[in-house]
Enzyme design. Structure first.
Site, PDB file in Angstrom:
ATOM      1  N   PHE A 174      -2.394  16.350   3.425  1.00  0.00           N
ATOM      2  CA  PHE A 174      -2.608  15.540   2.075  1.00  0.00           C
ATOM      3  C   PHE A 174      -1.195  15.309   1.357  1.00  0.00           C
ATOM      4  CE2 PHE A 174      -4.025  14.107  -1.939  1.00  0.00           C
ATOM      5  CZ  PHE A 174      -5.071  13.363  -1.698  1.00  0.00           C
TER       6      PHE A 174
ATOM      7  N   GLU B 170       0.938  -1.074   0.070  1.00  0.00           N
ATOM      8  CA  GLU B 170       0.008   0.076   0.195  1.00  0.00           C
ATOM      9  C   GLU B 170       0.854   1.310   0.175  1.00  0.00           C
ATOM     10  OE1 GLU B 170      -2.565   1.384  -0.345  1.00  0.00           O
ATOM     11  OE2 GLU B 170      -4.433   0.661   0.424  1.00  0.00           O
ATOM     12  N   ASP B 171       0.142   2.336  -0.153  1.00  0.00           N
ATOM     13  CA  ASP B 171       0.984   3.755  -0.365  1.00  0.00           C
ATOM     14  C   ASP B 171       0.775   4.236   0.982  1.00  0.00           C
ATOM     15  OD1 ASP B 171      -1.742   4.109  -0.766  1.00  0.00           O
ATOM     16  OD2 ASP B 171      -1.485   5.374  -2.558  1.00  0.00           O
TER      17      ASP B 171
ATOM     18  N   ARG C 275       1.923  12.204  -9.249  1.00  0.00           N
ATOM     19  CA  ARG C 275       2.220  11.126  -9.074  1.00  0.00           C
ATOM     20  C   ARG C 275       3.686  10.883  -9.370  1.00  0.00           C
ATOM     21  NH1 ARG C 275      -2.059   7.791  -7.705  1.00  0.00           N
ATOM     22  NH2 ARG C 275      -3.841   8.037  -9.111  1.00  0.00           N
TER      23      ARG C 275
ATOM     24  N   ASP D  12      -4.759   5.555   5.904  1.00  0.00           N
ATOM     25  CA  ASP D  12      -5.404   6.782   6.423  1.00  0.00           C
ATOM     26  C   ASP D  12      -6.403   6.365   7.506  1.00  0.00           C
ATOM     27  OD1 ASP D  12      -5.934   9.215   6.924  1.00  0.00           O
ATOM     28  OD2 ASP D  12      -6.900   9.654   4.808  1.00  0.00           O
TER      29      ASP D  12
HETATM   30  P1  5GP Z   1      -8.342   5.206   4.006  1.00  0.00           P
HETATM   31  O1  5GP Z   1      -9.169   4.003   3.301  1.00  0.00           O
HETATM   32  O2  5GP Z   1      -7.082   4.431   4.675  1.00  0.00           O
HETATM   33  O3  5GP Z   1      -8.765   6.408   4.182  1.00  0.00           O
HETATM   34  O4  5GP Z   1      -7.461   5.423   2.462  1.00  0.00           O
HETATM   35  C1  5GP Z   1      -6.572   4.818   1.864  1.00  0.00           C
HETATM   36  C2  5GP Z   1      -6.249   5.503   0.467  1.00  0.00           C
HETATM   37  O5  5GP Z   1      -6.743   6.739   0.440  1.00  0.00           O
HETATM   38  C3  5GP Z   1      -4.779   5.479   0.143  1.00  0.00           C
HETATM   39  O6  5GP Z   1      -4.682   4.140  -0.463  1.00  0.00           O
HETATM   40  C4  5GP Z   1      -4.768   6.585  -0.752  1.00  0.00           C
HETATM   41  O7  5GP Z   1      -5.178   6.113  -2.360  1.00  0.00           O
HETATM   42  C5  5GP Z   1      -5.644   7.456  -0.374  1.00  0.00           C
HETATM   43  N1  5GP Z   1      -5.161   8.503   0.689  1.00  0.00           N
HETATM   44  C6  5GP Z   1      -5.035   8.690   1.705  1.00  0.00           C
HETATM   45  N2  5GP Z   1      -4.396   9.742   2.394  1.00  0.00           N
HETATM   46  C7  5GP Z   1      -3.796  10.135   1.280  1.00  0.00           C
HETATM   47  C8  5GP Z   1      -2.833  11.319   0.974  1.00  0.00           C
HETATM   48  O8  5GP Z   1      -2.649  12.055   2.129  1.00  0.00           O
HETATM   49  N3  5GP Z   1      -2.575  11.423  -0.075  1.00  0.00           N
HETATM   50  C9  5GP Z   1      -3.198  10.711  -1.329  1.00  0.00           C
HETATM   51  N4  5GP Z   1      -2.784  11.027  -2.441  1.00  0.00           N
HETATM   52  N5  5GP Z   1      -3.892   9.730  -1.128  1.00  0.00           N
HETATM   53  C10 5GP Z   1      -4.376   9.544  -0.133  1.00  0.00           C
HETATM   54 MG    MG Z   2      -4.112   3.901  -2.329  1.00  0.00          MG
END
Ligand code: 5GP
Ligand code: MG
Length: 178
Positions: free
Chosen positions: A153, A100-101, A166, A104
């Site tokens: 963000f 995963e990247d 990206r 959050d």
């Molecule tokens: P979650 O479901 O944990 O809230 O979010 C996961 C996904 O939200 C990540 O895989 C990513 O694609 C996106 N995301 C969450 N925070 C960020 C951020 O700070 N920057 C970007 N570009 N994507 C984010």
């Molecule tokens: Mg993602």
């Protein structure tokens, strides 16, 4: 454009990222050397991280991609996760490592881990380049973590804002609008 005019600030530079990716590759290499894992990378944000990581892994492995949707085009999660593109390989009995990247809220990762566990792999672990714990709604265990990040963000090194940024080689955060 001078650095003052750029809409983002560098949080982790490319050298720091490279050092962290090497550290993760060493940890993963040690744990998976005889396990022939399937790395399941979550599109699109993890593609650069995956590409750098696997080139440091000197072990047999396979790569699969899944595409999930939770975010719309802005910065906020819709909260509803869907599989847009699922696995094309059989993972039953295999060692699966999710790449995963960023974690959050944890909603996306929890959904994906559930989806994978239903397919009865031998094991499922999670490697995430970044962890943003400030917005967590569901607990997530990150087995291999790169950076813990602040409540900003992030863009760059695969991460986008509206599909832009990206390609930035550093992990940056968007400056607040003036
Ligand atoms: P979650 O479901 O944990 O809230 O979010 C996961 C996904 O939200 C990540 O895989 C990513 O694609 C996106 N995301 C969450 N925070 C960020 C951020 O700070 N920057 C970007 N570009 N994507 C984010
Ligand atoms: Mg993602």
């Amino acid at each position: 454009m001078s650095s003052q005019d750029k809409p983002f600030t560098v949080l982790f530079g490319r050298k720091e990222i490279a050092a962290v990716v090497s550290r993760l590759a060493a940890e993963i290499g040690r744990d998976y050397y005889n396990k022939h894992p399937i790395l399941v990378a979550v599109l699109k944000g993890s593609f650069i991280f995956l590409a750098d990581l696997i080139r440091l892994l000197d072990l047999p492995l396979e790569v699969e991609f899944v595409r999930l949707s939770s975010y719309g085009r802005g910065k906020e999660s819709s909260g509803k996760v869907k599989v847009v593109q699922g696995l094309s390989a059989e993972v039953r009995g295999r060692h699966v490592l999710v790449i995963e990247d960023i974690v959050d809220t944890g909603l996306t990762t929890n959904f994906l881990l559930d989806y994978l566990r239903k397919k009865k792999p031998a094991s499922v672990k999670l490697c995430s380049l970044t962890d943003k714990p400030s917005h967590r709604k569901l607990p997530v265990t990150i087995d291999y973590l790169g950076f813990t990040v602040p409540d900003r963000f992030l863009v760059g090194y695969g991460l986008d804002y509206d599909e832009k940024f990206r390609h930035l080689p550093d992990i940056c955060f968007i400056k607040e609008e003036q």
